[in-house]
Motif scaffolding. Structure first.
Motif, mmCIF file in Angstrom:
data_model
loop_
_atom_site.group_PDB
_atom_site.id
_atom_site.type_symbol
_atom_site.label_atom_id
_atom_site.label_comp_id
_atom_site.label_asym_id
_atom_site.label_seq_id
_atom_site.Cartn_x
_atom_site.Cartn_y
_atom_site.Cartn_z
ATOM 1 N N PRO A 49 0.818 -1.229 0.000
ATOM 2 C CA PRO A 49 0.000 0.000 0.000
ATOM 3 C C PRO A 49 0.850 1.277 0.000
ATOM 4 O O PRO A 49 0.545 2.232 -0.724
ATOM 5 N N GLY A 50 1.922 1.276 0.769
ATOM 6 C CA GLY A 50 2.805 2.442 0.792
ATOM 7 C C GLY A 50 3.488 2.660 -0.537
ATOM 8 O O GLY A 50 3.654 3.799 -0.987
ATOM 9 N N LEU A 51 3.890 1.564 -1.186
ATOM 10 C CA LEU A 51 4.524 1.682 -2.495
ATOM 11 C C LEU A 51 3.567 2.282 -3.517
ATOM 12 O O LEU A 51 3.952 3.137 -4.320
ATOM 13 N N LYS A 52 2.317 1.841 -3.468
ATOM 14 C CA LYS A 52 1.316 2.392 -4.388
ATOM 15 C C LYS A 52 1.099 3.883 -4.146
ATOM 16 O O LYS A 52 1.018 4.676 -5.095
ATOM 17 N N ARG A 53 1.023 4.274 -2.869
ATOM 18 C CA ARG A 53 0.857 5.710 -2.550
ATOM 19 C C ARG A 53 2.073 6.505 -3.004
ATOM 20 O O ARG A 53 1.939 7.605 -3.541
ATOM 21 N N ARG A 54 3.257 5.940 -2.794
ATOM 22 C CA ARG A 54 4.476 6.640 -3.198
ATOM 23 C C ARG A 54 4.535 6.823 -4.711
ATOM 24 O O ARG A 54 4.954 7.874 -5.197
ATOM 25 N N ILE A 55 4.129 5.815 -5.462
ATOM 26 C CA ILE A 55 4.113 5.934 -6.927
ATOM 27 C C ILE A 55 3.212 7.095 -7.337
ATOM 28 O O ILE A 55 3.582 7.931 -8.170
#
Length: 131
Positions: A49-55
């Motif tokens: 989830p954090g990776l998706k938000r960061r993208i």
């Protein structure tokens, strides 16, 4: 305001866009590593989830940075063409979009540090032996 005022912002925005690109490339490398090495599925699942938000944040950071750069260039063009009020307005918008980009960058840094905390928690949980 003369043409040198918005010209001063050019190198700063260029360096900022370079930093954003480096962050994107680092994130892309991290995602590829996670995809190739599913070491701890729970850890990977907590990171997604954090990776998706960061993208998403990096996409918007870069977009607002590019818009800021474009508005700054248009501001210089307007001032050069003798349209100082328009140039001043475009420069103001350039500063606003740059500030939005920086705030998004701050959000991405917060998410990134949270992701590091997840990894540190996993290391602590496994103990010194790294089991």
């Amino acid at each position: 305001m003369d043409i040198t005022t918005p010209a001063l912002l050019f190198p700063a925005i260029s360096l900022l866009l370079l930093a954003y690109t480096n962050r994107f490339l680092t994130l892309a490398q991290l995602i590829r590593q996670l995809a190739a090495d599913h070491g701890n599925p729970v850890l990977v699942a907590r990171q997604i989830p954090g990776l998706k938000r960061r993208i998403g944040l990096i996409k918007y950071m870069q977009s607002f940075g590019v818009v800021s750069f474009l508005l700054c260039a248009l501001s210089m063009l307007a001032i050069y063409a003798g349209r100082s009020p328009l140039g001043n307005g475009l420069f103001g918008l350039s500063i606003v979009t740059l500030a939005v980009s920086l705030l998004l960058s701050l959000g991405e840094v917060v998410i990134s540090t949270q992701a590091l905390s997840v990894v540190v928690e996993d290391i602590e949980r496994r103990g010194p032996g790294g089991d």
